[in-house]
Every structure is written in C-alpha cells, then in structure tokens.
Design an enzyme around this catalytic site. Structure first.
Site: not given
Ligand code: GLC
Length: 650
Positions: A141, A184, A252, A282, A284, A326, A395-396, A520
């Site tokens: 991922d 995760h 994950q 950051r 996540d 995030e 990136h998302d 993506r």
């Molecule tokens: C966050 C990341 C994304 C990822 C997700 C799961 O949202 O920005 O790219 O797929 O977490 O880790």
C-alpha cells in the site's frame, strides 16, 4: 497538576529507575514528566485502569520515556528548549511543505540529497517523505503496510543515508516529516508472524476472532474503506483459522489499542523517530484507532484519548516534535484531532484540511464559490497553537467530504451534486476537460471518490492533447489559482511533488500487477527530471507553472498576515463566482491583506462598497502582492480576471 494517587505512583516508579538518571541533564525530563504525569496517568487509567496489569504497564511506559530521553542527542535537547521558547514557531507563514515519495521523486534517500537544491529553489522548507520503513515487496500500500518500524527499506537506502539527509536538511533549515503508520502493520511484521504462529501474546496485538460472529456484528456498521479492491473489514487467516480485522487491505492488520502493550510499542516507535531528528510525525489513519462494536469504528472518543496520551508522552521526551493527524473525515470531526476542550492543541498540532481541499475542487468544477463559502464558514475555529495542513492534491484520492448541510445551504442537492462532481472529474461531463478516475466506488452506497494528478484534473492533459492554447492557459491559471488559495488561507501549504511543473497522470502502474487495481497510483508519478528541467526554459508549460508557484511561495513568506493565528474573516459578496476573505495581524509587513478569488472562466467586476465600508480599497489603485501589478479601482468596482486571485494589501 498535583494529585496524590498519580504522584505516589510516579514517585514509586522513579525510585526504581537507575540512579544514573539523576544528574543535571535529567532535570528537563523530570519537570516535563511532573507537568504531564497527571494527564498521562488519567488517560492511561481511563483506557486500561480495569486491567490487572495496569500498574506494571504504566511503569513500563515511564521506563520507555526515560530510556528514549536518555538516548536523545544533546542537539535535539537544545532544539526542544529553543522551540519551547518559541512555541508557536510552526504557525509562521514562512513554512511551505511538499509531500513526496522518495522513490518517485529521487529514487533513493541518497539521491534525495541532490534534489534539496530544487526544493529550495521553489521555496520548500518542509518535506514530508512518504513511508520509508521496511515493507513487503508488493503487498505494501505504498509503504503503509510496515514490516519493521525501525528499519529503513533497503530500496530507499540505509540509516546512514537518512542521517546524512537530515543533516543536510538541517543545514538548509528544512523540516523533515515522516510517517508513523499507527493503525496497522503489514501481515509480515514480526508481531503478525508470531500471531500467525499461535503466540497468544501477539494475537492480542491484533483483532483476531475464531469465527464470523463478532466480525459480522462489526461489519454491519463499519463503512468499507476500499470497497473495490478490499471489500469488508476482516480477512480469514488460514494458519490460525481465525478472522483478522483488516480495515484497509487484507494484508494490513489493525492494531488492537485496547491492549496497553500495543500503545507502548507504538509510543516507542514515535520516540525512536523523534530521536532520529524528525521534526514532524504524520500519524496515519488516526480516525480508525479505536474499534467499538455497533459503531463506524471511526472517530471514537478513545481514539482521541490515545492521541492525547501519545502527545503527552512525546512532550516529555521530545517536545519540539509535532504530530500531523491524518484524519480524512467530516469537517466537524477533523477539528477534534487538535484536541477538544483545550486552548492549545493537545492531540496533534497539525491536521490535514481535507475539507478545504474538496471544496476547492468543487469550486473548480462548478466555477462557483457558494459551497466553498459555506464550507469555510462552517469550518469550526481551530485551537491556538494548532494549524491546518492545506493541500490541493496528495498521494490519496479526493473524497467529497463536505457535509450535506453545506451542499444544501449552497443551493444544491447532495446526491446529484456529488454525482456531478464525480462525472465532471472522470470525463463523463461534456463541458469538462478534467481527466481523472473514479476511486473507491461503492455500489451499495453509490459513493465514489476521485483519483488523478492535479494538472490532469485541472484540464491540462486534455488541453495539451488538443493543442488548445486557450484551454492550456485556463488549466495553468486553474493550477495557479488553487495554489494561490491554499497559500493565503491560513495554515501550512503542502504541495505535492510534480505539481509545480504540471506533472500529468502516469499510467505506468497499469503494467504492475501489485498496483493495477489501485488507481491512486495514476497520481504517484516517477518524476522525469528532463521535464523538470524545462522549468528553466522560458515559455514552456513547466516554466509557466513553476514560476507562478515559486512567486506565490516567495510572496507568502513576506506577508505577516498569512501566519495562522485564527485571523481570517470571510466577506460576503453578491457574486456566485467570486470569494473574498481578509487576513489581519497586529504588526509586521503586510499586516492586512484582502484575498479575492474568481473561479469563473470569465472576468467579474466586484463593487467595492462592501470593502470601503470597512475602510479598505478607498484609493484609485491597489497593488496585487502576488504579481506586483497595480490594479485600478473604478466607480464600478474592481475587475478580477478569470481564474485569478489577488492578494491586495489594504
Ligand atoms: C492513509 C494513507 C493511505 C493508505 C491508508 C492505509 O490514509 O494516506 O495512502 O492507503 O492510510 O494505510
């Protein structure tokens, strides 16, 4: 705060710590621990007080703090003290960030070193390098499935390469942000491997169930994050014959924060990276940290308590390190990741402003600003010492995360309006040059998000293919307008790599079987540095975009009103295509600025009475700080050209 129970525990715990931790350099550790311990104890007790191992786990947590403090370098300790003195340092308008993949941007960490000059040329002084921790070759991922939190993936280089990069960045006064994937791990992480081998201690690091009874109950209220490529929220693990919670991809595995050992492990990871010299971490997918049956398992109160605990602990060891939340959730939920019922941020100091990002794309598609206005108006005021990370692309995917109420208030129907936006950006709308793709289409709910590079979504790819000069001009103006808005809004702007030269969609992912089902990747390019070099060639598309953005960054840094001090006021205008707001601070260069942005493809004349009543725009000429141009003010008002925003010094 002094409170008997927690301080008795603290004193007991400290007595057990080695006597070597009693010399002078530990005084800051003890004062910070003393200041935060009541909060740490209370949060830990709230989450884990019912467990028989509560006290030893708490003692373990304090031992981890002491251990990591002992390892923190003298230089970083000095930085902690300096940033404590200047505690709002990151709210200054001088900071401008960029998010990038090490691989796509430069190849490796050591090549990153050679690209710092490019970043500095543009004016970037905060760099978020996306995950670089060891992860599996394919099921990763984009690095967000971590196999080893404390090891750099050999594909990107070594620990020494990172040390060297950090050193060079410090010399250039650049901040480094890295990810800690807190929600995760990869199913190849050592903890997951032990869990698969039947180790009960490590099975308790995750959510594992013998049959589908509880997973079914959970799933009945959990929205799917990746409904197309990873439907459901559980995966059957053949080795253990158990169902594992996997909210994102099947590989994950969600960490179980109802187990204090997990929290302490992740805290240790955070402090490990803080001690490496990373300025910003950051965190996540923080909205997902706590799972509760019968809920969406997002934004739960305990998720916030965990973040508060992590912050309180990090402040003891490494108070100069900031957290980014995030949490791509609704506007009223996002704001809570700064912390509620507080003045200063007590969870994450920085949060992604996903709301503004989606609203900007709405304004581009509709060429109107009503929803942008309503959405900004509805954005709750943030805390002091907290700031937004403003971005246009990352990136998302782009989630259309504004509220139904704001869509209705702007005069649209929520369902058809969202459908229009997806159609607009995915080439199913006649009047659109945008070239994007639907992502995360959920056939059950009808929801969809959008993938695509900024330039392609802004119409540049189609315009170039048609060699349509005026459409190219409009696309460049749109790219510049979006950047302009996020620079002026309040918060730290975060550019996305490649966007400053108009990088288009990249189809290379379609031939990679591990990526082809996740579009993506279309906006996660490998940069072509020959194209990047065209930024130096006058008249090229790359040069036009680069110079516009570079100028915006340089000017932003000079405008003291752009520091993020809750100092923005929206101004109601009688024009559905134009939006205006003022930014003000007490002193400094350009302490009062009026931002007026026209999202339409034709010019609009805005009467100036509303501004003049405030004592502004009374002269006959006014200067646009972005371009340095003098703009005439006539009896009819001020003309804002199409797809343009002015920063007027007032
Ligand atoms: C966050 C990341 C994304 C990822 C997700 C799961 O949202 O920005 O790219 O797929 O977490 O880790």
């Amino acid at each position: 705060m002094y409170e008997q129970i927690s301080h008795a525990i603290l004193n007991d715990t400290l007595r057990q710590l080695s006597t070597s931790k009693q010399d002078k350099q530990w005084q800051f550790f003890y004062t910070r621990l003393g200041a935060n311990f009541y909060a740490i104890y209370s949060l830990f007790h709230h989450l884990y007080g019912h467990r028989p191992d509560f006290k030893p786990q708490l003692a373990h947590l304090v031992a981890v703090l002491a251990e990591r403090y002992g390892q923190r370098s003298a230089a970083l300790k000095a930085q902690d003290l300096a940033r404590e003195q200047d505690h709002a340092w990151f709210m200054h308008q001088k900071w401008v960030g960029m998010a990038l993949y090490c691989e796509g941007f430069a190849g490796t960490l050591s090549h990153m070193q050679t690209k710092l000059a490019y970043l500095q040329e543009l004016g970037i002084n905060m760099v978020h390098i996306m995950p670089i921790c060891d992860c599996p070759e394919t099921n990763n991922d984009g690095g967000y499935a971590v196999r080893d939190y404390k090891k750099i993936d050999p594909r990107y280089g070594t620990e020494q390469d990172l040390d060297q990069l950090i050193h060079l960045m410090q010399q250039r006064e650049m901040l480094l942000a890295l990810d800690v994937v807190v929600n995760h791990t990869s199913d190849e992480h050592a903890w997951a491997i032990k869990a698969k081998q039947g180790n009960a201690t490590y099975q308790d690091y995750y959510y594992m169930f013998d049959d589908r009874t509880l997973p079914d109950i959970y799933e009945s209220t959990m929205p799917e994050v990746f409904p197309e490529q990873a439907p459901g929220s559980f995966t059957f693990n053949a080795e253990t014959q158990k169902w594992v919670m996997t909210v994102f991809n099947h590989y994950q595995w969600d960490l179980n924060y109802s187990n204090p050992a997990v929290l302490i492990e992740i805290l240790d990871v955070i402090l490990f990276w803080a001690n490496k010299g990373v300025d910003i971490l950051r965190l996540d997918a923080v909205a997902f940290l706590w799972k509760k049956m019968g809920s969406s398992c997002q934004n739960e109160r305990e998720a916030h308590l965990i973040l508060q605990l992590l912050k309180d602990c990090c402040q003891v060891v490494a108070p100069s390190v900031l957290f980014i939340a995030e949490a791509i959730v609704s506007p009223t939920e996002i704001i809570k990741y700064f912390g509620e019922d507080a003045v200063n941020a007590k969870e994450c100091e920085i949060a992604y402003n996903a709301t503004l990002m989606a609203l900007l794309w709405d304004a581009v598609a509709t060429k109107q600003t009503q929803l942008l206005y309503k959405g900004i108006e509805g954005l709750p005021e943030k805390l002091d010492r907290a700031t937004w990370l403003n971005y246009v692309r990352c990136h998302d995917d782009i989630g259309l995360g504004f509220s139904d109420e704001s869509i209705i208030a702007a005069g649209f129907d929520p369902v058809s309006h969202r459908r229009f936006l997806v159609d607009y950006y995915t080439g199913h709308y006649e009047d659109s040059n945008a070239k994007g793709f639907a992502f995360g289409v959920n056939k059950k709910t009808g929801d969809a998000r959008i993938s695509g590079a900024l330039a392609s979504l802004a119409g540049l790819e189609t315009a170039l293919a048609k060699q349509d000069v005026s459409a190219i001009d409009d696309a460049i103006a749109t790219i510049s307008l979006l950047h302009n808005f996020m620079m002026a809004f309040g918060g730290m702007p975060l550019l996305y790599y490649g966007d400053a030269v108009g990088t288009l969609n990249d189809d290379a992912y379609l031939i990679d079987s591990s990526k082809m089902n996740d579009n993506r990747w279309v906006h996660r390019p490998t940069l072509d540095w020959a194209k990047m070099d065209k930024r130096q060639q006058k008249g090229t598309v790359e040069q036009r975009i680069f110079s516009a953005i570079k100028q915006l960054i340089a000017v932003r840094k000079e405008i003291s009103a752009f520091a993020d001090l809750n100092n923005r006021a929206l101004i109601a205008l009688d024009n559905p295509h134009v939006i205006a707001f003022s930014r003000e601070v007490a002193t400094g260069m350009h302490a009062r600025v009026l931002v007026i942005a026209n999202f339409d493809v034709q010019a609009h004349c805005i009467p100036t009475q509303a501004f003049q009543q405030k004592g502004w725009l009374k002269q006959t000429m006014v200067t646009d700080l972005c371009s340095g141009q003098s703009i005439p003010l006539t009896a009819a008002g001020i003309v804002i050209p199409k797809l343009t925003a002015y920063w007027l010094s007032i």
